[in-house]
Design an enzyme around this catalytic site. Structure first.
Site, PDB file in Angstrom:
ATOM      1  N   ASP A   1       0.855  -1.236  -0.011  1.00  0.00           N
ATOM      2  CA  ASP A   1       0.048   0.075   0.266  1.00  0.00           C
ATOM      3  C   ASP A   1       0.735   1.316   0.112  1.00  0.00           C
ATOM      4  O   ASP A   1       0.451   2.402   0.678  1.00  0.00           O
ATOM      5  CB  ASP A   1      -0.918   0.019   1.151  1.00  0.00           C
ATOM      6  CG  ASP A   1      -1.748  -1.314   1.180  1.00  0.00           C
ATOM      7  OD1 ASP A   1      -2.365  -1.785   0.126  1.00  0.00           O
ATOM      8  OD2 ASP A   1      -2.098  -1.679   2.454  1.00  0.00           O
TER       9      ASP A   1
ATOM     10  N   LYS B   1       1.920   2.195  -5.191  1.00  0.00           N
ATOM     11  CA  LYS B   1       2.396   1.316  -6.305  1.00  0.00           C
ATOM     12  C   LYS B   1       1.421   1.718  -7.685  1.00  0.00           C
ATOM     13  O   LYS B   1       1.959   2.195  -8.562  1.00  0.00           O
ATOM     14  CB  LYS B   1       2.717   0.042  -6.058  1.00  0.00           C
ATOM     15  CG  LYS B   1       3.612  -0.211  -5.026  1.00  0.00           C
ATOM     16  CD  LYS B   1       3.528  -1.856  -4.939  1.00  0.00           C
ATOM     17  CE  LYS B   1       2.408  -2.612  -4.358  1.00  0.00           C
ATOM     18  NZ  LYS B   1       2.001  -2.133  -3.115  1.00  0.00           N
TER      19      LYS B   1
ATOM     20  N   GLY C   1      -4.448  -4.036  -3.794  1.00  0.00           N
ATOM     21  CA  GLY C   1      -5.583  -3.186  -4.227  1.00  0.00           C
ATOM     22  C   GLY C   1      -4.934  -1.904  -4.492  1.00  0.00           C
ATOM     23  O   GLY C   1      -4.224  -1.420  -3.604  1.00  0.00           O
ATOM     24  N   HIS C   2      -4.891  -1.540  -5.830  1.00  0.00           N
ATOM     25  CA  HIS C   2      -3.909  -0.497  -6.208  1.00  0.00           C
ATOM     26  C   HIS C   2      -4.613   0.635  -6.782  1.00  0.00           C
ATOM     27  O   HIS C   2      -5.545   0.453  -7.765  1.00  0.00           O
ATOM     28  CB  HIS C   2      -2.898  -1.032  -7.511  1.00  0.00           C
ATOM     29  CG  HIS C   2      -1.934  -2.128  -6.959  1.00  0.00           C
ATOM     30  ND1 HIS C   2      -1.084  -2.718  -7.846  1.00  0.00           N
ATOM     31  CD2 HIS C   2      -1.632  -2.728  -5.796  1.00  0.00           C
ATOM     32  CE1 HIS C   2      -0.464  -3.637  -7.247  1.00  0.00           C
ATOM     33  NE2 HIS C   2      -0.670  -3.437  -5.719  1.00  0.00           N
TER      34      HIS C   2
ATOM     35  N   GLN D   1       2.139  -6.147  -3.062  1.00  0.00           N
ATOM     36  CA  GLN D   1       2.251  -6.316  -1.907  1.00  0.00           C
ATOM     37  C   GLN D   1       3.876  -5.350  -1.627  1.00  0.00           C
ATOM     38  O   GLN D   1       3.692  -4.157  -2.327  1.00  0.00           O
ATOM     39  CB  GLN D   1       2.745  -7.588  -1.552  1.00  0.00           C
ATOM     40  CG  GLN D   1       1.200  -8.454  -1.271  1.00  0.00           C
ATOM     41  CD  GLN D   1       0.439  -8.837  -2.554  1.00  0.00           C
ATOM     42  OE1 GLN D   1       1.368  -9.514  -3.300  1.00  0.00           O
ATOM     43  NE2 GLN D   1      -0.591  -8.681  -2.937  1.00  0.00           N
TER      44      GLN D   1
HETATM   45  P1  GDP Z   1      -0.792   0.480  -3.500  1.00  0.00           P
HETATM   46  O1  GDP Z   1      -1.416  -0.830  -3.135  1.00  0.00           O
HETATM   47  O2  GDP Z   1       0.648   0.368  -3.149  1.00  0.00           O
HETATM   48  O3  GDP Z   1      -0.940   0.686  -4.834  1.00  0.00           O
HETATM   49  O4  GDP Z   1      -1.311   1.588  -2.668  1.00  0.00           O
HETATM   50  P2  GDP Z   1      -2.863   1.592  -2.390  1.00  0.00           P
HETATM   51  O5  GDP Z   1      -3.745   2.204  -3.488  1.00  0.00           O
HETATM   52  O6  GDP Z   1      -3.437   0.437  -1.439  1.00  0.00           O
HETATM   53  O7  GDP Z   1      -2.765   2.657  -0.848  1.00  0.00           O
HETATM   54  C1  GDP Z   1      -2.302   4.038  -1.381  1.00  0.00           C
HETATM   55  C2  GDP Z   1      -3.189   5.300  -1.173  1.00  0.00           C
HETATM   56  O8  GDP Z   1      -2.618   6.312  -1.033  1.00  0.00           O
HETATM   57  C3  GDP Z   1      -4.434   5.287  -2.417  1.00  0.00           C
HETATM   58  O9  GDP Z   1      -5.567   5.501  -1.670  1.00  0.00           O
HETATM   59  C4  GDP Z   1      -3.764   6.207  -3.108  1.00  0.00           C
HETATM   60  O10 GDP Z   1      -4.884   7.081  -3.800  1.00  0.00           O
HETATM   61  C5  GDP Z   1      -3.061   7.341  -2.118  1.00  0.00           C
HETATM   62  N1  GDP Z   1      -1.819   8.016  -2.376  1.00  0.00           N
HETATM   63  C6  GDP Z   1      -0.917   7.633  -3.159  1.00  0.00           C
HETATM   64  N2  GDP Z   1      -0.211   8.564  -3.524  1.00  0.00           N
HETATM   65  C7  GDP Z   1      -0.365   9.430  -2.720  1.00  0.00           C
HETATM   66  C8  GDP Z   1       0.021  10.758  -2.228  1.00  0.00           C
HETATM   67  O11 GDP Z   1       1.166  11.412  -2.629  1.00  0.00           O
HETATM   68  N3  GDP Z   1      -0.438  11.552  -1.355  1.00  0.00           N
HETATM   69  C9  GDP Z   1      -1.889  11.236  -0.960  1.00  0.00           C
HETATM   70  N4  GDP Z   1      -2.490  12.121  -0.031  1.00  0.00           N
HETATM   71  N5  GDP Z   1      -2.503  10.071  -1.228  1.00  0.00           N
HETATM   72  C10 GDP Z   1      -1.881   9.040  -1.981  1.00  0.00           C
HETATM   73  P1  IMO Z   2      -0.887  -4.444  -2.450  1.00  0.00           P
HETATM   74  O1  IMO Z   2      -0.589  -4.656  -3.587  1.00  0.00           O
HETATM   75  C1  IMO Z   2      -0.956  -4.556   2.078  1.00  0.00           C
HETATM   76  C2  IMO Z   2      -1.240  -8.799   3.505  1.00  0.00           C
HETATM   77  C3  IMO Z   2      -2.426  -9.086   4.611  1.00  0.00           C
HETATM   78  C4  IMO Z   2      -1.793 -10.028   5.415  1.00  0.00           C
HETATM   79  C5  IMO Z   2      -0.664 -10.683   4.539  1.00  0.00           C
HETATM   80  C6  IMO Z   2      -1.236 -12.172   3.949  1.00  0.00           C
HETATM   81  O2  IMO Z   2      -2.240  -3.540  -2.271  1.00  0.00           O
HETATM   82  O3  IMO Z   2       0.152  -3.484  -1.622  1.00  0.00           O
HETATM   83  P2  IMO Z   2      -2.519 -12.727   1.814  1.00  0.00           P
HETATM   84  O4  IMO Z   2      -4.116 -12.542   1.550  1.00  0.00           O
HETATM   85  O5  IMO Z   2      -1.701 -12.210   0.849  1.00  0.00           O
HETATM   86  O6  IMO Z   2      -2.306 -14.283   2.228  1.00  0.00           O
HETATM   87  O7  IMO Z   2      -2.368 -12.034   3.231  1.00  0.00           O
HETATM   88  O8  IMO Z   2      -0.246  -9.906   3.254  1.00  0.00           O
HETATM   89  N1  IMO Z   2      -1.514  -8.072   2.220  1.00  0.00           N
HETATM   90  C7  IMO Z   2      -1.502  -6.909   1.896  1.00  0.00           C
HETATM   91  N2  IMO Z   2      -1.098  -5.699   2.490  1.00  0.00           N
HETATM   92  N3  IMO Z   2      -1.169  -4.358   0.908  1.00  0.00           N
HETATM   93  C8  IMO Z   2      -1.244  -5.360  -0.090  1.00  0.00           C
HETATM   94  O9  IMO Z   2      -1.226  -5.612  -1.267  1.00  0.00           O
HETATM   95  C9  IMO Z   2      -1.487  -6.801   0.568  1.00  0.00           C
HETATM   96  N4  IMO Z   2      -1.737  -7.902   0.150  1.00  0.00           N
HETATM   97  C10 IMO Z   2      -1.556  -8.750   1.240  1.00  0.00           C
HETATM   98  O10 IMO Z   2      -3.027  -7.983   5.136  1.00  0.00           O
HETATM   99  O11 IMO Z   2      -1.106  -9.220   6.405  1.00  0.00           O
HETATM  100 MG    MG Z   3      -3.024  -1.659  -1.774  1.00  0.00          MG
END
Ligand code: GDP
Ligand code: IMO
Ligand code: MG
Length: 425
Positions: A13, A16, A40-41, A224
Site C-alpha cells: 500500500d 504503487k 488493491g492498487h 504487496q
Molecule cells: P498500492 O497498493 O501500493 O497501490 O497503494 P494503495 O492504493 O493500496 O494505497 C495508497 C493510497 O494512497 C491510495 O488511496 C492512493 O490514492 C493514495 N496515495 C498515493 N499517493 C499519494 C500521495 O502522494 N498523497 C496522498 N494524499 N495520497 C496518495
Molecule cells: P498491495 O499490492 C497490504 C497482507 C495481508 C496479510 C498478509 C497475507 O495493495 O500493496 P494474503 O491474503 O496475501 O495471504 O495476506 O499480506 N497483504 C497486503 N497488505 N497491501 C497488499 O497489497 C497486501 N496483500 C496482502 O494483510 O497481512
Molecule cells: Mg494496496
C-alpha cells in the site's frame, strides 16, 4: 523508456498503483508478476477513483498492453468482475489484456481453506485478505495446482478438480462448521469462466519477450511489498509470493538482463495491514492521526492500516534485496502541518544497536525503535505541489536525509492522490 520494476519497499500500500499509472504514459507494456486480488492498487484521475486488484494499473491508458503473468494467482470470477466493472466505466479492456496460460487458478477450495486456517490459528492468525492466496500457492508448490490452460482441457480439468476438492475437503474435515464443496458445481462454474476469459488467455512469456526484443518498454508492477515477500519479509507474517524484484523474472519468464531500473516505492511514513511485527508502529494518538490524515484503510478489505514513522532499517533492507536504483516517496503531503517528524534509524535489542533488519522473530519482537527527530514544515504545504523547487525547504531536507541515508537517488515524489500530483526529478 527503460524497462523498470516497481516494488513496494514496506508492507504494501505504498502507492504503487499511482506510480505505475504515472509511468505508463512513457511505457508500452505493464505487467503484474505475483500476488493476486489480495492487492488493491488505487489510481485517481481528475477525482475519479479506480481500485485495481488483478489488472495492471496501466489499463487506464489507451493502447498499452497489460499482462497478468504466470506468477500471479488468478481468481477467475474476480478477474471477470474487474473487467466488467472497468468496461462499465468506459475503460477499454479487450486485446490490451493478456493473461498467462500458466497462471494458477484460485479455486473456492482455496478460499475456504484460507478462512478456516486463519480461524484455527486464533491469536496467531496472519490476518490474510481471505482471498485464497496462500492455499493456491501451496497447491502450486506441491504440484497439485490448476492452471488457466486447464480450463480449455475439460477432461483433464475435471480430473484435477476432483483431486483438488477431495484434498481440500479432507483438510476442511478439521473444521466441522465449514461447508464441504462439490466438484461438479465448481466444474460448471469454472467452465463458464473459461469461456469468458478465453479471449485474454495467452502465451505471455512469448508476448513479453517479443515486446522487449522489438524495443518496447515494460513496467513490471509489483504487488504487496518487500516485508511481505515470502523469502525476505517478516515470515510467517507475509504473503505467499516473491513481491521483491526477483519475482518479476520468474513471474513473467524474462531474464534479468532486460531490466534497466528498479524503483522502490515508499510512503513518507510506514503502514501495515494484518498481523505481524512492525517496530516503528505508533500505538496511540500519533498513529491515529496518521491513519485519519492519510485515510489509511485497506483498498481491498477496508481494514484500518497500522501506522508508524518512516523506518530506515526496513528501507535499507529493501534497497539491498531488490537492488533498488531509485526511490519514489509518496504521501509526503500527509506530513504537512506536523511540527516534528521522526525517522527510525536503528533498533535497540538488549544492549545492541541493530542497523540491519533482524530475521529472527524473537529478536524482531524484542526490538525498540531508535528515532531521530527532524523539523516539520509547519506553515507550508506540499499537497499538490508539482515541482521540486516549490517544495518547502524542510520537506526538501526530509527528502535529502532519506536519499543520503539510503545512498540512492529519489526519482519521484508524490504529493497527492491524483495522477497529476507528482514531481519527477
Ligand atoms: P498500492 O497498493 O501500493 O497501490 O497503494 P494503495 O492504493 O493500496 O494505497 C495508497 C493510497 O494512497 C491510495 O488511496 C492512493 O490514492 C493514495 N496515495 C498515493 N499517493 C499519494 C500521495 O502522494 N498523497 C496522498 N494524499 N495520497 C496518495
Ligand atoms: P498491495 O499490492 C497490504 C497482507 C495481508 C496479510 C498478509 C497475507 O495493495 O500493496 P494474503 O491474503 O496475501 O495471504 O495476506 O499480506 N497483504 C497486503 N497488505 N497491501 C497488499 O497489497 C497486501 N496483500 C496482502 O494483510 O497481512
Ligand atoms: Mg494496496
Amino acid at each position: 523508456m527503460a524497462n523498470i520494476i516497481i516494488v513496494g519497499t514496506q508492507w504494501g500500500d505504498e502507492g504503487k498503483g499511482k506510480i505505475v499509472d504515472c509511468l505508463t504514459e512513457k511505457s508500452n507494456v505493464v505487467a503484474r508478476y505475483q500476488g493476486g486480488h489480495n492487492a488493491g492498487h488505487t489510481v485517481v484521475i481528475g477525482g475519479d477513483k479506480f481500485i485495481l486488484h488483478l489488472i495492471p494499473s496501466g489499463v487506464l491508458h489507451k493502447d498499452k498492453l497489460c499482462i497478468i503473468g504466470n506468477g500471479v494467482v488468478v481468481d477467475p470470477l474476480a478477474l471477470i468482475t474487474e473487467i466488467e466493472e472497468l468496461k462499465a466505466r468506459g475503460v477499454a479492456v479487450m486485446e490490451n489484456l493478456k493473461v498467462s496460460k500458466n497462471a494458477h487458478l484460485i479455486m473456492p477450495t482455496h478460499v475456504s481453506l484460507d478462512l478456516s486456517k486463519e480461524l484455527k490459528k486464533g491469536s496467531k492468525k496472519i490476518g490474510t485478505t481471505g482471498r485464497g492466496i496462500g492455499p493456491c500457492y501451496t497447491d502450486k508448490a506441491s504440484r497439485s495446482g490448476i492452471r488457466m490452460l486447464d480450463l480449455f482441457w475439460p477432461e483433464q480439468f475435471k480430473e484435477k478438480l476432483r483431486a483438488n476438492v477431495a484434498d481440500a475437503n479432507y483438510m476442511l474435515g478439521q473444521f466441522p462448521d465449514t461447508k464441504k464443496l462439490g466438484a461438479d458445481e465448481i466444474y460448471n462454474m469454472y467452465m463458464s469462466y473459461g469461456e469468458k476469459l478465453a479471449p485474454y488467455v495467452d502465451d505471455t512469456d512469448i508476448t513479453i519477450n517479443e515486446a522487449i526484443k522489438s524495443g518496447k518498454s515494460v513496467l513490471f508492477e509489483g504487488a504487496q511489498g518487500t516485508l511481505l515477500d515470502v523469502d525476505h519479509g517478516t515470515y510467517p507474517y507475509v504473503t505467499s509470493s516473491n513481491a521483491t524484484a526477483g519475482g518479476a523474472m520468474t513471474g513473467l519468464g524474462v531474464g534479468p538482463k532486460c531490466i534497466d531500473e528498479v524503483l522502490g516505492v515508499a510512503k513518507a511514513y510506514t503502514t501495515r495491514v494484518g498481523e505481524g511485527p512492525f517496530p516503528s508502529e505508533l500505538m496511540g494518538q500519533e498513529g491515529e492521526l496518521l491513519r485519519e490524515k492519510g485515510a489509511e484503510y485497506g483498498a481491498t478489505t477496508g481494514r484500518p492500516r497500522r501506522c508508524g514513522w518512516l523506518d530506515f532499517v526496513v528501507l535499507r533492507h529493501a534497497v539491498r534485496v531488490n537492488g533498488l536504483t531509485g526511490l519514489v516517496i509518496t504521501k509526503l503531503d500527509i506530513l504537512d502541518g506536523m511540527d516534528k517528524i521522526k525517522v527510525c534509524v536503528g533498533y535497540r535489542y538488549k544492549d545492541q544497536l541493530l542497523k540491519d533488519f533482524p530475521k529472527e522473530m524473537p529478536i524482531l519482537e524484542g526490538c525498540t525503535p531508535v528515532y531521530e527527530e527532524l523539523d516539520g514544515w509547519t506553515g507550508h504545504t506540499t499537497a499538490g505541489v508539482r515541482s521540486y523547487g516549490k517544495l518547502p525547504q524542510k520537506a526538501k531536507d526530509y527528502m535529502k536525509v532519506i536519499g543520503e541515508t539510503l545512498g540512492i537517488p529519489i526519482a519521484i515524489v508524490s504529493t497527492g492522490q491524483d495522477r497529476d500530483d507528482i514531481i519527477y526529478s
